[in-house]
Design a protein around this motif. Structure first.
Motif, PDB file in Angstrom:
ATOM      1  N   VAL A  94      77.932  76.680  57.443  1.00  9.71           N
ATOM      2  CA  VAL A  94      78.828  77.599  58.137  1.00  9.71           C
ATOM      3  C   VAL A  94      79.217  78.720  57.180  1.00  9.71           C
ATOM      4  O   VAL A  94      79.147  78.568  55.955  1.00  9.71           O
ATOM      5  N   LEU A  95      79.622  79.847  57.752  1.00 11.44           N
ATOM      6  CA  LEU A  95      80.163  80.934  56.966  1.00 11.44           C
ATOM      7  C   LEU A  95      81.680  80.896  57.072  1.00 11.44           C
ATOM      8  O   LEU A  95      82.231  80.707  58.159  1.00 11.44           O
ATOM      9  N   LYS A 114      73.041  74.211  62.531  1.00 14.11           N
ATOM     10  CA  LYS A 114      72.018  73.441  61.831  1.00 14.11           C
ATOM     11  C   LYS A 114      71.147  74.344  60.951  1.00 14.11           C
ATOM     12  O   LYS A 114      70.889  75.496  61.293  1.00 14.11           O
ATOM     13  N   ILE A 115      70.719  73.790  59.831  1.00 11.90           N
ATOM     14  CA  ILE A 115      69.762  74.485  58.977  1.00 11.90           C
ATOM     15  C   ILE A 115      68.371  74.242  59.538  1.00 11.90           C
ATOM     16  O   ILE A 115      67.903  73.097  59.602  1.00 11.90           O
ATOM     17  N   ASP A 116      67.702  75.295  59.963  1.00 10.82           N
ATOM     18  CA  ASP A 116      66.370  75.183  60.554  1.00 10.82           C
ATOM     19  C   ASP A 116      65.291  75.176  59.475  1.00 10.82           C
ATOM     20  O   ASP A 116      65.516  75.580  58.331  1.00 10.82           O
ATOM     21  N   ALA A 158      70.934  77.009  52.638  1.00 15.52           N
ATOM     22  CA  ALA A 158      72.179  76.976  53.414  1.00 15.52           C
ATOM     23  C   ALA A 158      72.740  78.371  53.631  1.00 15.52           C
ATOM     24  O   ALA A 158      73.261  78.682  54.711  1.00 15.52           O
ATOM     25  N   LEU A 159      72.645  79.222  52.627  1.00  9.68           N
ATOM     26  CA  LEU A 159      73.140  80.596  52.773  1.00  9.68           C
ATOM     27  C   LEU A 159      72.390  81.327  53.869  1.00  9.68           C
ATOM     28  O   LEU A 159      73.001  81.986  54.724  1.00  9.68           O
ATOM     29  N   ALA A 160      71.070  81.213  53.874  1.00 12.99           N
ATOM     30  CA  ALA A 160      70.265  81.880  54.904  1.00 12.99           C
ATOM     31  C   ALA A 160      70.632  81.373  56.293  1.00 12.99           C
ATOM     32  O   ALA A 160      70.731  82.158  57.249  1.00 12.99           O
ATOM     33  N   ALA A 161      70.848  80.074  56.411  1.00 13.48           N
ATOM     34  CA  ALA A 161      71.218  79.497  57.699  1.00 13.48           C
ATOM     35  C   ALA A 161      72.579  80.005  58.161  1.00 13.48           C
ATOM     36  O   ALA A 161      72.774  80.345  59.341  1.00 13.48           O
ATOM     37  N   ALA A 162      73.550  80.056  57.250  1.00 11.67           N
ATOM     38  CA  ALA A 162      74.889  80.519  57.601  1.00 11.67           C
ATOM     39  C   ALA A 162      74.861  81.978  58.054  1.00 11.67           C
ATOM     40  O   ALA A 162      75.518  82.351  59.037  1.00 11.67           O
ATOM     41  N   THR A 212      77.913  85.741  66.535  1.00 12.84           N
ATOM     42  CA  THR A 212      78.962  86.772  66.601  1.00 12.84           C
ATOM     43  C   THR A 212      78.446  88.199  66.602  1.00 12.84           C
ATOM     44  O   THR A 212      79.190  89.125  66.943  1.00 12.84           O
ATOM     45  N   GLY A 213      77.208  88.410  66.182  1.00 17.25           N
ATOM     46  CA  GLY A 213      76.684  89.765  66.048  1.00 17.25           C
ATOM     47  C   GLY A 213      77.039  90.424  64.728  1.00 17.25           C
ATOM     48  O   GLY A 213      76.684  91.587  64.492  1.00 17.25           O
ATOM     49  N   LEU A 214      77.731  89.708  63.848  1.00 17.24           N
ATOM     50  CA  LEU A 214      78.111  90.265  62.548  1.00 17.24           C
ATOM     51  C   LEU A 214      76.872  90.429  61.678  1.00 17.24           C
ATOM     52  O   LEU A 214      76.204  89.451  61.350  1.00 17.24           O
ATOM     53  N   GLU A 215      76.601  91.646  61.273  1.00 13.26           N
ATOM     54  CA  GLU A 215      75.391  91.933  60.505  1.00 13.26           C
ATOM     55  C   GLU A 215      75.562  91.604  59.025  1.00 13.26           C
ATOM     56  O   GLU A 215      76.649  91.734  58.461  1.00 13.26           O
ATOM     57  N   GLN A 216      74.465  91.214  58.392  1.00 11.91           N
ATOM     58  CA  GLN A 216      74.482  90.792  56.996  1.00 11.91           C
ATOM     59  C   GLN A 216      74.926  91.908  56.062  1.00 11.91           C
ATOM     60  O   GLN A 216      75.465  91.648  54.984  1.00 11.91           O
TER      61      GLN A 216
END
Length: 211
Positions: free
Chosen positions: A52-53, A87-89, A95-99, A107-111
């Motif tokens: 999660v983030l 879930k981590i795919d 984990a960071l990439a999954a979050a 949410t649509g929140l861009e990286q």
């Protein structure tokens, strides 16, 4: 409680010295933390990796925490308050990439608005998800587009409220004929509890709890 400012400079300083710099390799927190004699997590059940983030929004003069409210029709945790994640795919690097992926999908929140700054301890849920919480700073100015099927709303709570000890309640519900306890942080019409509240307590313990 100490007189914290809950601003960007203070948070960055504490995050740099008190958060984990690498993803945790073992579980340190769980839904059973408040129930040493009434454990609900099946030790024989296979654990599923998740992330999660924990988005800390850089408002001035004080920061906020971004959370989601899940839709009521979901098969699990319907209507509950949660951090964006899942879930981590197999396609996720870590984990960071999954979050980051799950946050964008939900949410649509861009990286481009997100700056990861560390990790909390891994958290094991009653449903056997082993969750890695990624703490990140979020620049204001983002535009959200919540996933209609999963997210009823996205909202923010002042960091000061969530990090204030007087707002950390212990509630209980009956489970298998006994009272099972969990953390809760009611905020207006929002009821923050369970694993989400447990991770918020971990953030408090690491960054703001007196030694």
């Amino acid at each position: 409680m100490e007189d914290f400012s809950f601003d960007e400079a203070e948070f960055r300083q504490r995050a740099a010295t008190r958060l984990l710099h690498e993803p945790p390799k073992s579980v340190a927190r769980s839904d059973d933390d408040l129930n040493p004699e009434l454990r609900a997590i099946d030790p024989l059940k296979s654990r599923r990796a998740a992330a999660v983030l924990v988005p800390i929004v850089l408002h001035e003069p004080e920061l906020t925490v971004l959370l989601t409210q899940r839709t009521e029709h979901l098969s699990s945790h319907a209507g509950q308050v949660a951090f964006p994640g899942g879930k981590i795919d197999q396609g996720d690097k870590d984990a960071l990439a999954a979050a980051l992926r799950e946050t964008r999908e939900e949410t649509g929140l861009e990286q481009s608005y997100i700056e990861p700054v560390g990790f909390l301890d891994a958290y094991l849920t009653r449903t056997s998800f082993e969750v890695v919480p990624v703490v990140a700073l979020v620049k204001p100015g983002f535009v959200l587009a919540p996933h209609e099927g999963e997210v009823a709303s996205v909202f923010e709570v002042p960091l000061r409220f969530l990090m204030s000890r007087e707002n950390h309640a212990r509630h209980s519900r009956e489970w298998q004929g006994k009272q099972r306890y969990f953390y809760a942080m009611p905020y207006g019409e929002r009821y923050i509890w369970g694993a989400t509240a447990g991770m918020i307590m971990n953030l408090y313990d690491r960054l703001y709890r007196a030694p």
